[in-house]
Scaffold this active site. Sequence first.
Site, PDB file in Angstrom:
ATOM      1  N   HIS A   1       0.789  -1.238   0.000  1.00  0.00           N
ATOM      2  CA  HIS A   1       0.000   0.000   0.000  1.00  0.00           C
ATOM      3  C   HIS A   1       0.819   1.284   0.000  1.00  0.00           C
ATOM      4  O   HIS A   1       0.261   2.363  -0.171  1.00  0.00           O
ATOM      5  CB  HIS A   1      -0.954   0.031   1.197  1.00  0.00           C
ATOM      6  CG  HIS A   1      -0.280   0.450   2.469  1.00  0.00           C
ATOM      7  ND1 HIS A   1       0.421  -0.427   3.236  1.00  0.00           N
ATOM      8  CD2 HIS A   1      -0.168   1.654   3.069  1.00  0.00           C
ATOM      9  CE1 HIS A   1       0.930   0.215   4.266  1.00  0.00           C
ATOM     10  NE2 HIS A   1       0.591   1.479   4.199  1.00  0.00           N
TER      11      HIS A   1
HETATM   12  C1  UD1 Z   1      -1.606   5.870   5.862  1.00  0.00           C
HETATM   13  C2  UD1 Z   1      -0.304   6.324   6.503  1.00  0.00           C
HETATM   14  C3  UD1 Z   1       0.677   5.150   6.506  1.00  0.00           C
HETATM   15  C4  UD1 Z   1       0.076   3.911   7.129  1.00  0.00           C
HETATM   16  C5  UD1 Z   1      -1.240   3.581   6.419  1.00  0.00           C
HETATM   17  C6  UD1 Z   1      -1.877   2.354   7.027  1.00  0.00           C
HETATM   18  C7  UD1 Z   1       0.236   8.709   6.115  1.00  0.00           C
HETATM   19  C8  UD1 Z   1       1.112   9.654   5.404  1.00  0.00           C
HETATM   20  N1  UD1 Z   1       0.321   7.413   5.751  1.00  0.00           N
HETATM   21  O1  UD1 Z   1      -1.338   5.584   4.504  1.00  0.00           O
HETATM   22  O2  UD1 Z   1       1.814   5.524   7.236  1.00  0.00           O
HETATM   23  O3  UD1 Z   1       0.959   2.819   7.003  1.00  0.00           O
HETATM   24  O4  UD1 Z   1      -2.105   4.718   6.518  1.00  0.00           O
HETATM   25  O5  UD1 Z   1      -2.989   1.887   6.383  1.00  0.00           O
HETATM   26  O6  UD1 Z   1      -0.515   9.123   6.972  1.00  0.00           O
HETATM   27  N2  UD1 Z   1      -8.436   5.362   1.046  1.00  0.00           N
HETATM   28  C9  UD1 Z   1      -9.718   4.901   0.914  1.00  0.00           C
HETATM   29  N3  UD1 Z   1     -10.424   4.608   2.048  1.00  0.00           N
HETATM   30  C10 UD1 Z   1      -9.897   4.752   3.294  1.00  0.00           C
HETATM   31  C11 UD1 Z   1      -8.579   5.245   3.415  1.00  0.00           C
HETATM   32  C12 UD1 Z   1      -7.869   5.528   2.291  1.00  0.00           C
HETATM   33  O7  UD1 Z   1     -10.238   4.735  -0.174  1.00  0.00           O
HETATM   34  O8  UD1 Z   1     -10.589   4.452   4.291  1.00  0.00           O
HETATM   35  C13 UD1 Z   1      -7.644   5.651  -0.174  1.00  0.00           C
HETATM   36  C14 UD1 Z   1      -7.842   7.027  -0.710  1.00  0.00           C
HETATM   37  O9  UD1 Z   1      -7.764   6.954  -2.099  1.00  0.00           O
HETATM   38  C15 UD1 Z   1      -6.655   7.785  -0.184  1.00  0.00           C
HETATM   39  C16 UD1 Z   1      -5.580   6.716  -0.198  1.00  0.00           C
HETATM   40  O10 UD1 Z   1      -6.288   5.507   0.126  1.00  0.00           O
HETATM   41  O11 UD1 Z   1      -6.349   8.884  -0.950  1.00  0.00           O
HETATM   42  C17 UD1 Z   1      -4.473   6.920   0.778  1.00  0.00           C
HETATM   43  O12 UD1 Z   1      -4.948   7.127   2.105  1.00  0.00           O
HETATM   44  P1  UD1 Z   1      -4.056   7.982   3.149  1.00  0.00           P
HETATM   45  O13 UD1 Z   1      -4.749   8.034   4.421  1.00  0.00           O
HETATM   46  O14 UD1 Z   1      -3.645   9.251   2.514  1.00  0.00           O
HETATM   47  O15 UD1 Z   1      -2.738   7.159   3.289  1.00  0.00           O
HETATM   48  P2  UD1 Z   1      -2.501   5.601   3.424  1.00  0.00           P
HETATM   49  O16 UD1 Z   1      -1.955   5.111   2.140  1.00  0.00           O
HETATM   50  O17 UD1 Z   1      -3.687   4.884   3.961  1.00  0.00           O
END
Ligand code: UD1
Length: 382
Positions: free
Chosen positions: A219
């Site tokens: 991820h």
């Molecule tokens: C975040 C943390 C990472 C951690 C990970 C665990 C930061 C910078 N990164 O990364 O350190 O290891 O969480 O899971 O804070 N999305 C969804 N649904 C959700 C959540 C996310 O669709 O419930 C998608 C969205 O497209 C979003 C992308 O995932 O833009 C990334 O989510 P984000 O919270 O920005 O970072 P993670 O990759 O989850």
Amino acid sequence: MIKIITVIGARPQIIKAAALSRAIKNNFSDKITEVIVHTGQHYDANMSEVFFEELNIPKPNYNLNVGSGSHAKQTAAMLIGIEEILLKEKPSAIVLYGDTNSTLAGAIAASKIHGPVVHIEAGLRSRSKAMPEEVNRIMCDHVSTLLFSPTISGFNNLVKEGFNKEAKAPFNADNPKIFHCGDVMYDNSLQFSSMAESKTTIISKLKLEKDKFILATIHRNNNTDEPERLNALFRSLNDIALKYNLDVVLPLHPRTAKLLETNLTKENYNNVKGNAHFKITEPASFLEMIALEKNCKLVMTDSGGVQKEAFYFEKPCIILRPETEWVELVECGTAIVTDANEEKIKAAFEKLSKGVNLKFPKLYGDGKAAEFICGEMINCFT
Ligand code: UD1
């Protein structure tokens, strides 16, 4: 009685916070009141709600519902929301976990209004500031009052960065106190290990056989967003599955799920879709992850938490990143860092899958890190 505000937002933080909430409920309910703030960084039910239910975590008192966005937009929305809550609740301290944007927002909001910061999982370093997480944890550490490091190497990193290991109370952001206390995730793995298989059906649902499958998670933004890397990772998984006749269980983070079709070549995408060994699922719950970790042959991951859980359950691990902050896993030989390099991944698999001479010493404490943290918070803030 002290009052703490716990800020959580991303999936692993919800799990980490369970250990502290449990310790407070069982042993410190007369001394600590906890107010939980969910930033809403993770919002899909299988990235958030499921963990509250399964791990019996009290429901958040506040939810900021910030959702996804650029780093600046996401962090800024959290900052505004957290500041308002801090001003209203006037806690003794704010408790932050790990290295996500939710951690950073909590650290900035609290330190600007001179609220003490407690950082759990302090001192970890990957030495790559290209990772958003590395920037987040360095910033959080350097405004904290109490810093709890899960590992000796994390504690030593803090000493090298100028933290005084002999600091004497009273502690504050200018005279912080650092501790090596073990890992709250280890507390959780011990707590939930025995019920993982009886309370979940994922092993039978996916028709998995013990030691006959690889558990993979992908991820990190550099792996998902860079097509060359994502293709290399999926080609490696596909080839290894076919060569060794092993299933590959891949619970997909929404980030990766969205990018598979766009970032994989047609050929690679079709190979993966056409390979009956691939079992691509929704994100797994924590108990399901434990059941998978306990039963798999080997773990391949770019997650920080999953690397360690593999170790807790005595499974070798291939780390799909250029570096790791959990350096002791590599030092003791049970994990190999391969980055998204096909040759390295295949060589590491060849080596680790034999499982010869793998030793899993106790590196992450005694399962009571959360109790230790509660005790020190009471000492400091009463
Ligand atoms: C975040 C943390 C990472 C951690 C990970 C665990 C930061 C910078 N990164 O990364 O350190 O290891 O969480 O899971 O804070 N999305 C969804 N649904 C959700 C959540 C996310 O669709 O419930 C998608 C969205 O497209 C979003 C992308 O995932 O833009 C990334 O989510 P984000 O919270 O920005 O970072 P993670 O990759 O989850």
